[in-house]
Design a protein around this motif. Structure first.
Motif, PDB file in Angstrom:
ATOM      1  N   LEU A 427       0.824  -1.207   0.000  1.00 14.41           N
ATOM      2  CA  LEU A 427       0.000   0.000   0.000  1.00 14.41           C
ATOM      3  C   LEU A 427       0.858   1.258   0.000  1.00 14.41           C
ATOM      4  O   LEU A 427       0.602   2.218  -0.731  1.00 14.41           O
ATOM      5  N   HIS A 428       1.892   1.247   0.871  1.00 17.66           N
ATOM      6  CA  HIS A 428       2.750   2.427   0.982  1.00 17.66           C
ATOM      7  C   HIS A 428       3.467   2.717  -0.333  1.00 17.66           C
ATOM      8  O   HIS A 428       3.525   3.870  -0.782  1.00 17.66           O
ATOM      9  N   GLN A 429       3.998   1.685  -0.954  1.00 18.20           N
ATOM     10  CA  GLN A 429       4.719   1.870  -2.212  1.00 18.20           C
ATOM     11  C   GLN A 429       3.778   2.317  -3.331  1.00 18.20           C
ATOM     12  O   GLN A 429       4.123   3.166  -4.161  1.00 18.20           O
ATOM     13  N   THR A 430       2.555   1.767  -3.350  1.00 17.15           N
ATOM     14  CA  THR A 430       1.579   2.166  -4.364  1.00 17.15           C
ATOM     15  C   THR A 430       1.201   3.634  -4.197  1.00 17.15           C
ATOM     16  O   THR A 430       1.090   4.374  -5.189  1.00 17.15           O
ATOM     17  N   ARG A 431       1.008   4.064  -2.948  1.00 14.37           N
ATOM     18  CA  ARG A 431       0.668   5.477  -2.710  1.00 14.37           C
ATOM     19  C   ARG A 431       1.777   6.394  -3.216  1.00 14.37           C
ATOM     20  O   ARG A 431       1.516   7.435  -3.829  1.00 14.37           O
ATOM     21  N   CYS A 438      -0.296  12.066  -9.604  1.00 17.18           N
ATOM     22  CA  CYS A 438      -1.496  12.701  -9.069  1.00 17.18           C
ATOM     23  C   CYS A 438      -1.416  14.226  -9.255  1.00 17.18           C
ATOM     24  O   CYS A 438      -0.463  14.863  -8.780  1.00 17.18           O
ATOM     25  N   PRO A 439      -2.380  14.834  -9.924  1.00 16.14           N
ATOM     26  CA  PRO A 439      -2.364  16.309 -10.073  1.00 16.14           C
ATOM     27  C   PRO A 439      -2.681  17.000  -8.743  1.00 16.14           C
ATOM     28  O   PRO A 439      -3.151  16.386  -7.789  1.00 16.14           O
ATOM     29  N   LYS A 440      -2.457  18.304  -8.699  1.00 16.34           N
ATOM     30  CA  LYS A 440      -2.628  19.059  -7.464  1.00 16.34           C
ATOM     31  C   LYS A 440      -4.089  19.161  -7.043  1.00 16.34           C
ATOM     32  O   LYS A 440      -4.390  19.344  -5.856  1.00 16.34           O
ATOM     33  N   ASN A 441      -5.004  19.042  -7.974  1.00 15.00           N
ATOM     34  CA  ASN A 441      -6.422  19.185  -7.628  1.00 15.00           C
ATOM     35  C   ASN A 441      -7.035  17.896  -7.084  1.00 15.00           C
ATOM     36  O   ASN A 441      -8.234  17.844  -6.808  1.00 15.00           O
ATOM     37  N   VAL A 442      -6.225  16.823  -6.919  1.00 16.42           N
ATOM     38  CA  VAL A 442      -6.710  15.554  -6.375  1.00 16.42           C
ATOM     39  C   VAL A 442      -6.045  15.325  -5.030  1.00 16.42           C
ATOM     40  O   VAL A 442      -4.811  15.307  -4.917  1.00 16.42           O
ATOM     41  N   GLU A 443      -6.852  15.128  -3.997  1.00 21.72           N
ATOM     42  CA  GLU A 443      -6.349  14.857  -2.642  1.00 21.72           C
ATOM     43  C   GLU A 443      -6.178  13.345  -2.469  1.00 21.72           C
ATOM     44  O   GLU A 443      -7.145  12.583  -2.616  1.00 21.72           O
ATOM     45  N   LEU A 444      -4.939  12.933  -2.174  1.00 19.67           N
ATOM     46  CA  LEU A 444      -4.622  11.508  -2.020  1.00 19.67           C
ATOM     47  C   LEU A 444      -4.520  11.169  -0.538  1.00 19.67           C
ATOM     48  O   LEU A 444      -3.820  11.860   0.226  1.00 19.67           O
ATOM     49  N   LYS A 445      -5.189  10.077  -0.138  1.00 20.89           N
ATOM     50  CA  LYS A 445      -5.210   9.682   1.265  1.00 20.89           C
ATOM     51  C   LYS A 445      -5.037   8.181   1.391  1.00 20.89           C
ATOM     52  O   LYS A 445      -5.567   7.416   0.577  1.00 20.89           O
ATOM     53  N   GLU A 446      -4.274   7.757   2.410  1.00 21.79           N
ATOM     54  CA  GLU A 446      -4.058   6.327   2.680  1.00 21.79           C
ATOM     55  C   GLU A 446      -4.601   5.995   4.056  1.00 21.79           C
ATOM     56  O   GLU A 446      -4.246   6.643   5.052  1.00 21.79           O
ATOM     57  N   GLU A 447      -5.468   4.986   4.154  1.00 22.76           N
ATOM     58  CA  GLU A 447      -6.034   4.513   5.415  1.00 22.76           C
ATOM     59  C   GLU A 447      -5.638   3.067   5.618  1.00 22.76           C
ATOM     60  O   GLU A 447      -6.033   2.195   4.831  1.00 22.76           O
ATOM     61  N   ASN A 448      -4.880   2.806   6.659  1.00 25.79           N
ATOM     62  CA  ASN A 448      -4.307   1.480   6.890  1.00 25.79           C
ATOM     63  C   ASN A 448      -4.845   0.891   8.183  1.00 25.79           C
ATOM     64  O   ASN A 448      -4.632   1.448   9.275  1.00 25.79           O
ATOM     65  N   THR A 485      -8.867   7.792  -2.185  1.00 23.09           N
ATOM     66  CA  THR A 485      -8.527   7.127  -0.925  1.00 23.09           C
ATOM     67  C   THR A 485      -8.143   5.684  -1.194  1.00 23.09           C
ATOM     68  O   THR A 485      -8.884   4.950  -1.865  1.00 23.09           O
ATOM     69  N   ILE A 486      -6.997   5.276  -0.646  1.00 18.80           N
ATOM     70  CA  ILE A 486      -6.528   3.883  -0.731  1.00 18.80           C
ATOM     71  C   ILE A 486      -6.597   3.298   0.668  1.00 18.80           C
ATOM     72  O   ILE A 486      -5.996   3.842   1.611  1.00 18.80           O
ATOM     73  N   ARG A 487      -7.339   2.193   0.841  1.00 14.30           N
ATOM     74  CA  ARG A 487      -7.542   1.591   2.155  1.00 14.30           C
ATOM     75  C   ARG A 487      -7.054   0.152   2.156  1.00 14.30           C
ATOM     76  O   ARG A 487      -7.008  -0.507   1.103  1.00 14.30           O
ATOM     77  N   GLY A 488      -6.705  -0.324   3.365  1.00 11.34           N
ATOM     78  CA  GLY A 488      -6.331  -1.715   3.566  1.00 11.34           C
ATOM     79  C   GLY A 488      -6.923  -2.240   4.842  1.00 11.34           C
ATOM     80  O   GLY A 488      -6.800  -1.597   5.907  1.00 11.34           O
ATOM     81  N   SER A 489      -7.598  -3.406   4.810  1.00  7.82           N
ATOM     82  CA  SER A 489      -8.218  -3.987   6.001  1.00  7.82           C
ATOM     83  C   SER A 489      -8.275  -5.501   5.828  1.00  7.82           C
ATOM     84  O   SER A 489      -7.932  -6.028   4.777  1.00  7.82           O
ATOM     85  N   VAL A 490      -8.728  -6.186   6.895  1.00  6.20           N
ATOM     86  CA  VAL A 490      -8.859  -7.644   6.884  1.00  6.20           C
ATOM     87  C   VAL A 490     -10.328  -7.985   7.072  1.00  6.20           C
ATOM     88  O   VAL A 490     -10.991  -7.441   7.959  1.00  6.20           O
ATOM     89  N   CYS A 514      -8.518  -6.940   2.260  1.00  5.61           N
ATOM     90  CA  CYS A 514      -9.353  -6.144   1.355  1.00  5.61           C
ATOM     91  C   CYS A 514      -8.632  -4.828   1.062  1.00  5.61           C
ATOM     92  O   CYS A 514      -8.404  -4.020   1.972  1.00  5.61           O
ATOM     93  N   LEU A 515      -8.255  -4.622  -0.194  1.00  6.47           N
ATOM     94  CA  LEU A 515      -7.611  -3.392  -0.642  1.00  6.47           C
ATOM     95  C   LEU A 515      -8.605  -2.640  -1.522  1.00  6.47           C
ATOM     96  O   LEU A 515      -9.088  -3.187  -2.514  1.00  6.47           O
ATOM     97  N   SER A 516      -8.916  -1.406  -1.157  1.00  8.26           N
ATOM     98  CA  SER A 516      -9.932  -0.648  -1.888  1.00  8.26           C
ATOM     99  C   SER A 516      -9.358   0.673  -2.367  1.00  8.26           C
ATOM    100  O   SER A 516      -8.508   1.284  -1.718  1.00  8.26           O
ATOM    101  N   VAL A 517      -9.836   1.106  -3.535  1.00  6.40           N
ATOM    102  CA  VAL A 517      -9.473   2.401  -4.113  1.00  6.40           C
ATOM    103  C   VAL A 517     -10.780   3.142  -4.402  1.00  6.40           C
ATOM    104  O   VAL A 517     -11.587   2.700  -5.232  1.00  6.40           O
ATOM    105  N   THR A 518     -10.986   4.267  -3.705  1.00  4.46           N
ATOM    106  CA  THR A 518     -12.239   5.021  -3.810  1.00  4.46           C
ATOM    107  C   THR A 518     -11.955   6.402  -4.389  1.00  4.46           C
ATOM    108  O   THR A 518     -11.022   7.088  -3.953  1.00  4.46           O
ATOM    109  N   ASP A 519     -12.766   6.807  -5.364  1.00  2.97           N
ATOM    110  CA  ASP A 519     -12.630   8.149  -5.940  1.00  2.97           C
ATOM    111  C   ASP A 519     -13.973   8.856  -5.895  1.00  2.97           C
ATOM    112  O   ASP A 519     -15.027   8.221  -5.736  1.00  2.97           O
ATOM    113  N   THR A 520     -13.942  10.154  -6.009  1.00  4.56           N
ATOM    114  CA  THR A 520     -15.158  10.977  -6.025  1.00  4.56           C
ATOM    115  C   THR A 520     -15.403  11.513  -7.433  1.00  4.56           C
ATOM    116  O   THR A 520     -15.799  12.671  -7.611  1.00  4.56           O
TER     117      THR A 520
END
Length: 717
Positions: A427-431, A438-448, A485-490, A514-520
């Motif tokens: 996850l960290h390396q992918t982020r 990622c352009p400046k107008n997109v907010e990138l977030k990682e939830e682990n 948002t990039i998330r990781g859970s079990v 479960c690895l999820s990628v969510t966009d708006t």
């Protein structure tokens, strides 16, 4: 008047029969012409097929002799080097079916030493090269091939029983009823022949001396010999005699030949067969086919003639419809694959360039990683030296991942290497990779929400899936901006089974990552969602995508025993979920402790001395017996001098194939585990492992732990 009436009737009858008779004659003549052309083509095709088989037999025989001569040359080189090193050296060699003795000759050509006391008379020199000369000796009814090489003031001679060599390699090969295989040198001197009386004689002059008093026409044979001297390989027919028959019948023969390079000279390997052995079966089979076909055709022609009128009209209509459909499908496929083909060509060029780069970097990373581990093993965990070595090791591991990513673009990497992959690190390396795109107008977030879970798979492929989904999400957000948002859970297996009720979820794993990628972004409608995982389906403009990304992502995840799904709402965004089974971790240093307890004796062969030094220090520090070498001759010598449990050999040792070497020694050391060290698992290496030629392979950069893990896995199998 009455006498002329019968003549007039007969004339009218003949006149009436003339038309169908002429038609019949023309039809028979046309059929005869067609049968003649078919026979000519059939005969040519069948004879070509037979001669190609002969050429394959000759090529296989030449390759076998070449491999054997190279092995003898290696042994002779090893003995000659030892003879030059010691003045009173007396060479020895293991006696086998073909190797009978080893001699030392003085400057006058006299044998001053014989390992087994074999004596023979020099008959004639066969071939001279820059280093080795080949001679034919004989003793009674036995023939010997003597290979000589200078060693200071003396000459080392390796004595090979060429009679046994011919029996093992050639005499059991049958070509036709009376055919045989013979070998000549570049001066048409017979080196090997089924008739022992013809060994060591010239093909034409020698036979004229042997069969004095008989009128022999050697003109066709002489033309054949000239052609064999000028061409490297081919097939020719000529007229000669069966030398094994006392009556010497003159026959039409076929000869398939090939040059066997011996130093700067060559030998000619030739297969000879009676022309009738090929021609008569072809003729007989064609006659049978013609008779059967004629009978069947006669029965069917009347029936088909009645059906022809009705079927002709339907056939024309069906053909026109089929042609239109085929043309339409071809145009559609051409339009869809246009961009994909251009993209594939660019990837092919990149793969060609990256294949060689990865090999050199792996050789650099092997000593860096290994020596960093050795420094950490000797230093105190809290010291500055330990911390510095840790930084070196972590940097080398990151470089190793980069090399793996580069290597994955090469077409030579035909087998995916699976390891335990840390999901948090993934996850960290992918982020970090997404941030660069990622352009400046997109907010990138990682939830682990993970706690050290691992999955079994290929980190490069999994990262490719997440990166591809993330890039698609950025495109979906567009210029208006949004949040990614990039998330990781079990999650438990029951949740996955509920999400995919139509599929059988394996019970081998109790939990999944479960690895999820969510966009708006803009989202997708229901109809688009039904096709997103289909090949060549894309919602992007022409030139911006090939439609292969999500289809490949689904294929990669399923090969990792996982699942992928998506949820989307128009105007609110999309979420992709990737599920992968959690891997239960093994205890640390399990492989290393197994290697120590097993007391393995390891022989490592690599032309990179830094790799050898690292393996020597790393394995010796564990208390294992390690020997290293960088030359093929030295490797053979070490294998003959002492037993080893494991051979770890580089895939390109001294520009030679490590797989070929393992194949050559397979029968001599059946209990030894053979491991190939490679930059990337090629098709040759994968096939060699599946056929038992090698027991396994490790991907560079190699270390003690990775080598012992592969050895343990191979010996368990």
């Amino acid at each position: 008047m009455k006498e002329n009436a019968p003549k007039k009737i007969r004339f009218q009858t003949l006149r009436t029969l003339w038309v169908p008779l002429a038609i019949g004659v023309v039809t028979v003549a046309a059929l005869a012409a067609v049968v003649g052309m078919v026979w000519k083509d059939y005969r040519t095709a069948m004879m070509d097929s037979q001669t190609r088989q002969m050429e394959l037999v000759v090529q296989s025989t030449a390759d076998s002799i070449r491999v054997l001569l190279e092995e003898y040359a290696d042994r002779l080189d090893s003995i000659a080097e030892k003879a030059q090193a010691g003045k009173a050296f007396r060479p020895t060699v293991a006696r086998s079916d073909t190797i009978r003795d080893v001699w030392l000759e003085n400057s006058n050509g006299e044998v001053i030493y014989s390992c087994y006391g074999l004596s023979a008379v020099c008959d004639v020199p066969i071939t001279r090269t820059e280093d080795i000369s080949y001679w034919q000796y004989h003793s009674g009814g036995e023939h010997y091939l003597v290979m000589k090489r200078k060693a200071g003031d003396e000459t080392v001679c390796l004595v090979v029983d060429s009679t046994v060599m011919y029996q093992q390699l050639i005499s059991e090969i049958h070509v036709g009823r009376n055919g045989y295989i013979m070998i000549k040198n570049d001066d048409n001197l017979v080196v090997m022949h089924p008739e022992a009386v013809q060994w060591g004689i010239k093909v034409v002059e020698g036979r004229q001396r042997i069969y004095q008093g008989k009128e022999l026409d050697m003109s066709s044979l002489s033309e054949l010999l000239r052609a064999q001297q000028e061409e490297e390989s081919g097939t020719l027919d000529y007229y000669s005699y069966w030398w094994s028959d006392p009556a010497l019948p003159r026959v039409h023969k076929i000869s398939a030949f090939r040059h066997l390079d011996v130093g700067s000279s060559f030998w000619i390997v030739s297969a000879v067969v009676d022309y009738d052995d090929f021609y008569e079966p072809v003729q007989q089979s064609f006659v049978k086919v013609v008779l059967i076909f004629g009978g069947v055709a006669l029965v069917l022609v009347l029936f088909m003639f009645q059906m022809f009128r009705l079927q002709e009209r339907d056939r024309r209509s069906a053909t026109e419809i089929s042609d239109l459909k085929t043309l339409n499908q071809t145009l559609e496929e051409l339009h869809r694959s246009e961009e994909s083909l251009a993209h594939g060509q660019r990837l092919q060029m990149m793969g060609t360039l990256t294949g060689g780069i990865a090999h050199e970097f792996n050789n650099f990373l092997t000593p860096i990683t290994g020596y960093a581990d050795l420094i950490m093993a000797d230093a105190d965990p809290g010291s500055e030296i330990y911390d510095n070595a840790m930084e070196i090791s972590e940097a080398a591991q990151k470089a190793q991942e980069v090399v793996k990513q580069i290597s994955s673009m090469s077409r030579k990497n035909v087998e995916t290497v699976y390891d335990a992959v840390s999901v948090e690190g993934l996850l960290h390396q992918t982020r970090k990779l997404v941030e660069t795109n990622c352009p400046k107008n997109v907010e990138l977030k990682e939830e682990n929400e993970l706690s050290g879970e691992c999955v079994l798979g290929n980190a490069t492929q999994l990262q490719q899936v997440l990166l591809n989904i993330s890039i698609n999400a950025i495109h979906a957000i567009g210029a208006e901006g949004g949040k990614l948002t990039i998330r990781g859970s079990v999650v438990p297996r029951s949740e996955l089974a509920a999400l995919f009720p139509e599929e059988k979820i394996s019970e081998e794993w109790s939990s999944y990552v479960c690895l999820s990628v969510t966009d708006t972004g803009c989202g997708m409608d229901r109809e688009t969602m039904q096709h997103i995982f289909e090949p060549f389906f894309t919602t992007k403009k022409t030139g911006e995508g090939t439609g292969l990304g999500l289809a490949l992502a689904d294929q990669i995840i399923r090969t990792h025993r996982g699942r992928i799904r998506a949820e989307s709402t128009i105007g609110r965004g999309t979420t992709f979920y990737v599920y992968l089974p959690v891997l239960e971790q093994q205890q640390e240093r399990e492989q290393l402790q197994w290697g120590v307890d097993s007391k393995l004796r390891i022989l490592a062969a690599d032309d990179n001395n830094k790799v050898l030094d690292l393996l020597d220090k790393d394995l010796s520090a564990l208390g294992l017996s390690v020997s290293t070498c960088s030359r093929r001759g030295e490797l053979r010598q070490l294998l003959e001098q002492q037993p080893f449990d494991v051979l770890a050999i580089d895939e390109s040792l001294m520009s030679s194939s490590g797989v070929d070497f393992c194949m050559a020694i397979r029968g001599r050391y059946p209990g030894m585990t053979r491991i190939v060290m490679t930059n990337a698992p090629t098709r040759e290496i994968v096939d060699a492992r599946s056929h038992g030629v090698i027991d396994g392979y490790v991907v560079k950069p190699v270390s003690a732990s990775t080598l012992l893990a592969q050895i343990r896995s191979s010996r368990k199998e």
